[in-house]
Design an enzyme around this catalytic site. Sequence first.
Site, PDB file in Angstrom:
ATOM      1  CG  ASP A  51     -39.694 -13.979 -11.675  1.00 10.07           C
ATOM      2  OD1 ASP A  51     -39.181 -13.266 -11.478  1.00 10.07           O
ATOM      3  OD2 ASP A  51     -40.958 -13.773 -11.993  1.00 10.07           O
ATOM      4  CB  VAL A  52     -34.178 -14.161  -9.143  1.00 12.94           C
ATOM      5  CG1 VAL A  52     -34.266 -16.094  -9.652  1.00 12.94           C
ATOM      6  CG2 VAL A  52     -34.121 -13.858 -10.370  1.00 12.94           C
ATOM      7  CE1 TYR A 143     -27.053  -9.857 -19.510  1.00 12.40           C
ATOM      8  CE2 TYR A 143     -24.966  -9.891 -20.397  1.00 12.40           C
ATOM      9  CZ  TYR A 143     -25.673 -10.257 -19.979  1.00 12.40           C
ATOM     10  OH  TYR A 143     -25.471 -12.196 -19.677  1.00 12.40           O
ATOM     11  CE  LYS A 147     -25.512 -11.246 -16.176  1.00  7.98           C
ATOM     12  NZ  LYS A 147     -25.913 -12.952 -15.172  1.00  7.98           N
TER      13      LYS A 147
HETATM   14  N1  LIG Z   1     -25.031 -17.499 -23.031  1.00  3.30           N
HETATM   15  C1  LIG Z   1     -24.217 -17.035 -23.434  1.00  3.30           C
HETATM   16  O1  LIG Z   1     -23.845 -16.638 -23.850  1.00  3.30           O
HETATM   17  C2  LIG Z   1     -23.849 -16.071 -21.374  1.00  3.30           C
HETATM   18  C3  LIG Z   1     -22.638 -15.533 -21.523  1.00  3.30           C
HETATM   19  C4  LIG Z   1     -22.376 -14.949 -20.442  1.00  3.30           C
HETATM   20  C5  LIG Z   1     -22.908 -15.136 -19.426  1.00  3.30           C
HETATM   21  N2  LIG Z   1     -24.286 -15.940 -19.436  1.00  3.30           N
HETATM   22  C6  LIG Z   1     -25.573 -15.610 -18.263  1.00  3.30           C
HETATM   23  O2  LIG Z   1     -25.762 -17.287 -18.000  1.00  3.30           O
HETATM   24  C7  LIG Z   1     -26.572 -17.106 -17.138  1.00  3.30           C
HETATM   25  C8  LIG Z   1     -27.074 -18.138 -17.523  1.00  3.30           C
HETATM   26  O3  LIG Z   1     -27.482 -18.007 -18.770  1.00  3.30           O
HETATM   27  P1  LIG Z   1     -28.229 -19.080 -20.232  1.00  3.30           P
HETATM   28  O4  LIG Z   1     -26.886 -18.806 -21.119  1.00  3.30           O
HETATM   29  O5  LIG Z   1     -28.330 -20.203 -19.608  1.00  3.30           O
HETATM   30  O6  LIG Z   1     -29.485 -18.544 -20.546  1.00  3.30           O
HETATM   31  P2  LIG Z   1     -30.449 -19.387 -20.881  1.00  3.30           P
HETATM   32  O7  LIG Z   1     -30.572 -20.891 -21.675  1.00  3.30           O
HETATM   33  O8  LIG Z   1     -31.345 -18.571 -21.401  1.00  3.30           O
HETATM   34  O9  LIG Z   1     -30.720 -19.877 -19.796  1.00  3.30           O
HETATM   35  C9  LIG Z   1     -31.827 -18.153 -18.919  1.00  3.30           C
HETATM   36  C10 LIG Z   1     -32.375 -18.971 -17.335  1.00  3.30           C
HETATM   37  O10 LIG Z   1     -32.728 -18.158 -16.752  1.00  3.30           O
HETATM   38  C11 LIG Z   1     -34.269 -18.693 -16.695  1.00  3.30           C
HETATM   39  N3  LIG Z   1     -34.185 -17.073 -15.440  1.00  3.30           N
HETATM   40  C12 LIG Z   1     -34.850 -15.684 -16.762  1.00  3.30           C
HETATM   41  N4  LIG Z   1     -35.348 -15.148 -15.635  1.00  3.30           N
HETATM   42  C13 LIG Z   1     -35.306 -15.584 -14.444  1.00  3.30           C
HETATM   43  C14 LIG Z   1     -36.434 -15.265 -13.181  1.00  3.30           C
HETATM   44  N5  LIG Z   1     -36.313 -13.090 -13.258  1.00  3.30           N
HETATM   45  N6  LIG Z   1     -36.794 -15.596 -12.807  1.00  3.30           N
HETATM   46  C15 LIG Z   1     -36.186 -17.136 -12.728  1.00  3.30           C
HETATM   47  N7  LIG Z   1     -35.541 -18.019 -13.049  1.00  3.30           N
HETATM   48  C16 LIG Z   1     -35.656 -16.726 -14.666  1.00  3.30           C
HETATM   49  C17 LIG Z   1     -34.739 -18.790 -17.161  1.00  3.30           C
HETATM   50  O11 LIG Z   1     -36.269 -19.628 -17.069  1.00  3.30           O
HETATM   51  P3  LIG Z   1     -36.746 -19.343 -17.765  1.00  3.30           P
HETATM   52  O12 LIG Z   1     -37.027 -20.523 -18.659  1.00  3.30           O
HETATM   53  O13 LIG Z   1     -38.877 -19.336 -16.866  1.00  3.30           O
HETATM   54  O14 LIG Z   1     -37.050 -18.423 -18.421  1.00  3.30           O
HETATM   55  C18 LIG Z   1     -33.978 -19.642 -17.796  1.00  3.30           C
HETATM   56  O15 LIG Z   1     -33.314 -20.645 -16.997  1.00  3.30           O
HETATM   57  C19 LIG Z   1     -27.143 -16.106 -17.300  1.00  3.30           C
HETATM   58  O16 LIG Z   1     -27.646 -15.581 -16.013  1.00  3.30           O
HETATM   59  C20 LIG Z   1     -26.368 -15.124 -17.991  1.00  3.30           C
HETATM   60  O17 LIG Z   1     -26.816 -14.360 -18.400  1.00  3.30           O
HETATM   61  C21 LIG Z   1     -25.184 -16.202 -20.935  1.00  3.30           C
END
Ligand SMILES: NC(=O)c1ccc[n+]([C@@H]2O[C@H](COP(=O)([O-])OP(=O)(O)OC[C@H]3O[C@@H](n4cnc5c(N)ncnc54)[C@H](OP(=O)(O)O)[C@@H]3O)[C@@H](O)[C@H]2O)c1
Length: 273
Positions: A51-52, A143, A147
């Site tokens: 957990d980060v 948020y 970022k």
């Molecule tokens: N999707 C978008 O539109 C988008 C756009 C811009 C940036 N991003 C960024 O891209 C990155 C990946 O997001 P995603 O789109 O792949 O979303 P996602 O499918 O919701 O995946 C998020 C991941 O982060 C993990 N996580 C959350 N809190 C954590 C913690 N405290 N410690 C360890 N792991 C944790 C989750 O683990 P759990 O399964 O345990 O919850 C999951 O593996 C994020 O940083 C997000 O802000 C996403």
Amino acid sequence: MHSTWMITGISRGLGRELARTLLAAGATVVGTTRTGTADLAHERLRLLPLDVTDPEATPAAVARAVELTGGLDVVVNNAGFGLLGPIEATSEAEALAILQTNLLGPWRVIAAAAPHLRGRGAGHIVNVSSIAGLAPLGGSGVYAAAKAGLSALTEALAAELAPFGVGVTSVEPGSLRTDFFSDASIRLTSAQPAAYADTVGAVVSTMTGRSGAEQGDPRKVAQLIIDAVNDPQPPRHLVIGSDALTRSRANVAALLDDIRRWESRSAATGFSA
Ligand SMILES: NC(=O)c1ccc[n+]([C@@H]2O[C@H](COP(=O)([O-])OP(=O)(O)OC[C@H]3O[C@@H](n4cnc5c(N)ncnc54)[C@H](OP(=O)(O)O)[C@@H]3O)[C@@H](O)[C@H]2O)c1
């Protein structure tokens, strides 16, 4: 090609696609998840619990990743979640939680991994920020602040690590079709004042309503990140997706416009002698 990667948050979404794509290309991956398990299995995949937000577990996880692989080439700070709601209605606990995961989490991983990469005189750190960090919209201000902090940290880190041969890239994607906009990752501020219904409320509805129909394909995004890291001149910022390109260009143009319009008076604010 960099062959040994550590990625935080590979339980789903972009992190999982990045791990899958790397494994298919022959890389070794240490993937972290909060549970230490994932629905991915491969002889070159090692899973670690992390957990980060945990300051003690993070250096231990990085040390274990180094031990398991014999040395890391690339460290990816991917784990994160979203928070939607007006800035004034965000509680102390909600703000601290998003900063803990999305800004301080990557900082902890960097603090643990940088000495290792410096010692090797090579490698790369990838911080998954967001277009929100470059071109924030009303409705996701805290948020976006986390970022933007991560994007700024990346730029400073690049300057600090360049003399040691370590590269750094901030990835700024637009919307991606992952779990991000679902209940699994998006939190709403507990207070949603009626005064913001037509502004922030509309943004929240649009963003959550888009879940499952986002434009960005995480598989293509994963490949682009890998290509960028392996490029002879990796980018400092990797803005991904046509939505992110449009928003970032508009923000840069608006910044330049503000600079130009106030330039002469701004430049005249120094002591005259
Ligand atoms: N999707 C978008 O539109 C988008 C756009 C811009 C940036 N991003 C960024 O891209 C990155 C990946 O997001 P995603 O789109 O792949 O979303 P996602 O499918 O919701 O995946 C998020 C991941 O982060 C993990 N996580 C959350 N809190 C954590 C913690 N405290 N410690 C360890 N792991 C944790 C989750 O683990 P759990 O399964 O345990 O919850 C999951 O593996 C994020 O940083 C997000 O802000 C996403």
